[in-house]
Design an enzyme around this catalytic site. Structure first.
Site, PDB file in Angstrom:
ATOM      1  N   CYS A 101    -165.327 -21.152  59.434  1.00  0.00           N
ATOM      2  CA  CYS A 101    -166.273 -22.133  58.891  1.00  0.00           C
ATOM      3  C   CYS A 101    -167.295 -22.534  59.950  1.00  0.00           C
ATOM      4  CB  CYS A 101    -165.534 -23.355  58.357  1.00  0.00           C
ATOM      5  SG  CYS A 101    -164.577 -24.255  59.597  1.00  0.00           S
ATOM      6  N   HIS A 254    -162.839 -29.209  59.690  1.00  0.00           N
ATOM      7  CA  HIS A 254    -163.769 -28.306  59.014  1.00  0.00           C
ATOM      8  C   HIS A 254    -165.186 -28.517  59.544  1.00  0.00           C
ATOM      9  CE1 HIS A 254    -164.575 -25.476  55.867  1.00  0.00           C
ATOM     10  NE2 HIS A 254    -165.325 -26.287  55.152  1.00  0.00           N
ATOM     11  N   ASN A 278    -170.745 -27.859  52.519  1.00  0.00           N
ATOM     12  CA  ASN A 278    -169.462 -27.251  52.843  1.00  0.00           C
ATOM     13  C   ASN A 278    -169.621 -25.727  52.795  1.00  0.00           C
ATOM     14  OD1 ASN A 278    -166.837 -26.264  52.874  1.00  0.00           O
ATOM     15  ND2 ASN A 278    -166.037 -27.802  51.466  1.00  0.00           N
TER      16      ASN A 278
END
EC number: 3.4.22.-
Length: 684
Positions: A101, A254, A278
C-alpha cells in the site's frame, strides 16, 4: 523564517537521467532490445526477471497466490489494451495481494501530476505502435536515474484477473507494469511487502520529502498543506499501526494518498477538509464529511455538487482535526527544496558525494565511541555563505544535509537497513584538508547538531540554520565495524563541500533549476495584497503571465472571459477567488497550454480537426457534432478557437464531467432539483 516545523525531513534531488545499471538489475539497452524484437518478429522475454515464481519471491507472498497462477500479456487479457490514457487521470489503481500500500499510495500521488508521471512512465509506449512486449520505466536510484526494462507478462488468476496492481479501467495496464518494474528494481514482488510512503515517493521523483509526525504538528499545518498542494507536490500519509479495519472505516497500519484540500464555509464559519484515497479502491471513512454524512447539507448547492461523490471508490473527505487524530504521519514530497525556505529570490544549489564505511578502517560508529573509533568515520568539510552578501556576512544560511544508505543486498528486504545518523561541528580554525581530524578534536569539541536517535531508515536528513563559515560533517553507523555505502548530499544557497583526505578534490555546488520558483513567488506576493480576487484582478493577473509555449502569440484574457472562468471555479458563490482556487486554476491552465501547443500549427488557433485531437489528448471524448457546436459557441466567425476560448471550454467540460460523476447513481443519468439546476446552468 522557514514555514515548516523543525521535524525530521528527508531530502532528495535528481540529477540528469543516467543509463547506469543498478545492483538490482543488469544493463539492458531498451532501444537495441526493441529493435531486435521488431526485426525478428518476436515478443521480448526478460530472462533477468522471468515469468516464474522466482520473480514473485520466496516468502509469505507465495502463500497468498491463487491456484494455477498464469503469466499473460495485456493483449491476451483484453481486446483493446491501453498502456495509458489521459482520461484515467482520476485515481483508478487498486492494490492487489502484495502488501505494498505504501508503494501504491505514492503511485496514486504520482498519477495526479502527469508531467512528473511522464518522467517515470514514458507515456508514448503502447500495445500497437512498435509493440514488442517490452516496456521501460525510470527510477531515481541512490543518486541516479536508472532505466528498468521489463517484458509485459503479468501474473493472473485462472479467470484472467490481475493478482497484483490493477485498474478500474480493465483495459489499462501502466500501473501493473510499473509495479513489475519496481519489483524488479527491488529484487522481487515479495520485496515490496511493507515499506514507507516516503521511500517510494523519492524513488519516483528524486524529489524532496518531509515527514511530519501529526501528533506533534504545529498550528500552521493547514498553511503547510496549502503551500504543498500548490507547489507540485506528492503527498501521502499513514495510519497508526495495526492490521484491522476500524469501525470508522479506516485501516490500521495503512498508507493513503492525500489528493486534495478545501476550505468550505458552514453556517458562516470555515471548515478545513482534506481528501484522501485508500489504495484498495474501496473501504472509506464513515465519520463527519464522509459520503453519507449530513454535514454536506451545510454547504451551498454548487459546492456540495462539485465536492461530494457518493461512490465506494476509496476516496473520501474528512476534517483536518480528524485527520490529525486518526493518522500518524504526513509525507510531503517536492522536486526542489525551495518549498521549505522563505529565502526569496535565491536559487538553491546542491552537492552529492558517495562514500563508504569499511570494517576496521572507516566504520567508526557513534560518538559515544569517540575514545576509540569515532574519529575514523568519513569526514567532510562544508563551507556555506549567502551569495548576495559574500562570505563576511553574519546572517544565517538555510542548509539541508541528507545521508542516504545504499542497499547491502540486491533484494530490498534481504538485509535490513542499518541505524545511521550524522554529526555537525563548527570549525573555528583553518584545517589542512588532507589530514583527518584526530581524536583530540572530538574530545575537545561538542557537536553543533547530532542525531536525536539513530534510525534504521533509507535516509536521515536535517534542516539547519547556520552562520556563514566552515563546518565538519561526520556520517556514521550506530555500531562500529559495520560495512555499508552511503550518499551524502548538501543543499543550500551557496556552498563548497568535500571529503577530508579524498583525492576527488573540492566540489562546488551546482544550481538547481526550478522554472516555477519565480512564478510562485509572484503569485504569493499578489495574493498577500489581495487575499480574495474578483474578475478584474484575475484578468490583471493572467495578462501579466508569459505563456512560454505559445511563442509570440501571447493570449489576452478579456474581462468577460475572466468572469466566465471565475463563475466556473467559484464553488461557494462568493464572486471572488481565493489563492487555493487560483492554484487549482493555474494547474489546469498549464496543462491546457501543453495540449493546445501540441495541436496548434503556429496560427494561434485550433480548427475542428485540431480541437478534436486536443480534446482526445486531454482525455475528453466529444462526438463530431458536439465538437462542431463547441467551435460555433467558443470559436470565431471562421470556426477557429483561440487559446483563451480553449481554456474556457476545457474548464467547462471538466466542470460538467465532475457534476455528472458526482451525481450519477448508475453512470447513465442524474437527478437535480430545480434550484440546483438553475445554479449550475446559469452560474458556471
Amino acid at each position: 523564517m522557514s514555514l515548516w516545523p523543525p521535524f525530521r525531513c528527508r531530502w532528495k534531488l535528481a540529477p540528469r537521467y543516467s543509463r547506469r545499471a543498478s545492483p538490482q538489475q543488469p544493463q539492458q539497452d531498451f532501444e537495441a532490445l526493441l529493435a531486435e524484437c521488431l526485426r525478428n518478429g518476436c515478443l521480448f522475454e526478460d530472462t533477468s526477471f522471468p515469468a516464474t515464481l522466482s520473480s514473485i519471491g520466496s516468502g509469505s507472498l507465495l502463500q497468498k497466490l491463487p491456484p494455477r497462477l498464469q503469466w499473460k500479456r495485456p493483449p491476451e487479457l483484453h481486446s483493446n489494451p491501453q498502456f495509458y490514457f489521459a482520461k484515467a487521470k482520476r485515481l483508478d489503481l487498486c492494490q492487489g495481494i502484495v502488501g505494498d500500500c505504501w508503494f501504491l499510495a505514492a503511485l496514486q500521488a504520482l498519477a495526479l501530476h502527469q508531467d512528473i508521471l511522464s518522467r517515470v512512465v514514458p507515456l508514448n509506449q503502447s500495445f500497437t505502435e512498435k509493440y514488442a512486449g517490452i516496456f521501460r520505466f525510470w527510477f531515481w536510484h541512490y543518486g541516479n536515474w536508472v532505466p528498468v526494462v521489463i517484458d509485459d507478462r503479468l501474473p493472473v488468476n485462472e479467470a484472467g484477473q490481475l493478482v497484483f496492481v490493477s485498474s478500474t479501467y480493465k483495459n489499462l495496464f501502466w500501473g501493473a507494469l510499473l509495479e513489475k518494474a519496481y519489483a524488479k528494481l527491488s529484487g522481487s514482488y515479495e520485496d515490496l511487502q511493507s515499506g514507507q510512503v516516503s521511500e517510494a515517493l523519492v524513488d519516483f521523483t528524486g524529489g524532496v520529502t518531509m515527514t511530519i509526525n501529526l501528533a506533534e504538528a504545529h498550528g500552521n499545518l493547514w498553511d503547510i498543506l496549502i503551500e504543498a498542494t500548490y507547489n507540485r507536490t506528492l503527498i501521502g500519509c499513514q495510519t497508526h499501526s495495526g492490521e484491522k479495519i476500524l469501525e470508522n472505516g479506516l485501516v490500521e497500519g495503512h498508507a493513503y494518498t492525500l489528493t486534495g484540500i478545501r476550505k468550505v464555509t458552514c453556517k458562516h464559519r470555515p471548515e478545513y477538509l482534506v481528501k484522501l484515497r485508500n489504495p484498495w479502491g474501496k473501504v472509506e471513512w464513515k465519520g463527519d464529511w464522509s459520503d453519507s454524512s449530513s454535514k454536506w447539507e451545510l454547504l451551498s448547492p454548487k459546492e456540495k455538487i462539485l465536492l461530494l461523490r457518493k461512490d465506494n471508490d476509496g476516496e473520501f473527505w474528512m476534517t483536518l482535526q480528524d485527520f490529525k487524530t486518526h493518522f500518524v504521519l504526513l509525507v510531503i514530497c517536492k522536486l526542489t527544496p525551495g518549498l521549505l525556505s522563505q529565502e526569496a529570490a535565491q536559487k538553491w544549489t546542491y552537492t552529492m558525494r558517495e562514500g563508504r564505511w569499511e570494517k576496521r578502517s572507516t566504520a567508526g560508529g557513534q560518538r559515544q565511541l569517540l575514545q576509540d573509533t569515532f574519529w575514523k568515520n568519513p569526514q567532510f568539510l562544508l563551507s556555506v555563505w549567502r551569495p548576495e552578501e559574500g562570505r563576511r556576512s553574519l546572517r544565517p544560511c538555510s542548509v539541508l544535509v541528507s545521508l542516504l544508505q545504499k542497499p547491502r543486498h540486491r533484494c530490498r528486504k534481504r538485509k535490513p537497513l542499518l541505524a545511521i545518523g550524522f554529526y555537525l561541528y563548527r570549525m573555528n580554525k583553518y584545517h589542512d584538508d588532507q589530514r583527518r581530524l584526530p581524536p583530540e578534536f572530538f574530545q575537545r569539541n561538542t557537536p553543533l547538531s547530532q542525531p536525536d536517535r539513530f534510525l534504521k531508515e533509507k535516509e536521515v536528513s536535517q534542516e539547519l540554520c547556520l552562520e556563514p563559515g566552515t563546518y565538519l560533517i561526520v556520517p556514521c553507523i550506530l555500531e562500529a565495524h559495520q560495512k555499508s555505502e552511503f550518499v551524502l548530499r548538501v543543499f543550500s544557497r551557496k556552498h563548497i563541500f568535500y571529503e577530508i583526505g579524498s583525492n576527488s578534490g573540492v566540489v562546488f555546488s551546482k544550481e538547481i533549476e526550478d522554472q516555477n520558483e519565480r512564478q510562485d513567488e509572484f503569485f504569493t506576493k499578489f495574493f498577500e495584497k489581495h487575499p480574495e480576487i474578483n474578475a478584474v484582478q484575475l484578468q490583471n493577473l493572467l495578462n501579466q503571465m508569459t505563456w512560454s509555449s505559445l511563442g509570440s502569440r501571447q493570449p489576452f484574457f478579456s474581462l468577460e472571459a475572466c468572469q466566465g472562468i471565475l463563475a466556473l471555479l467559484d464553488l461557494n458563490a462568493s464572486g471572488t477567488m481565493s489563492i487555493q482556487e487560483f492554484r487549482d486554476l493555474w494547474k489546469q491552465l498549464k496543462l491546457s497550454q501543453k495540449v493546445f501547443h501540441k495541436q496548434d500549427r503556429g496560427s494561434g488557433y485550433l480548427n475542428w480537426e485540431q480541437l478534436h485531437a486536443a480534446m482526445r489528448e486531454a482525455g475528453i471524448m466529444l462526438s463530431d457534432d458536439v465538437c462542431q457546436l463547441m467551435l460555433i459557441r467558443y470559436g470565431g466567425p471562421r470556426l477557429q478557437m483561440d487559446f483563451v476560448s480553449f481554456i474556457h471550454l476545457m474548464l467547462r467540460v471538466e466542470n460538467m464531467e465532475d457534476v455528472f460523476q458526482n451525481l450519477t447513481q448508475d453512470g447513465k443519468g442524474i437527478y437535480l432539483q430545480k434550484p440546483e439546476w438553475m445554479m449550475m446552468a446559469l452560474y458556471s
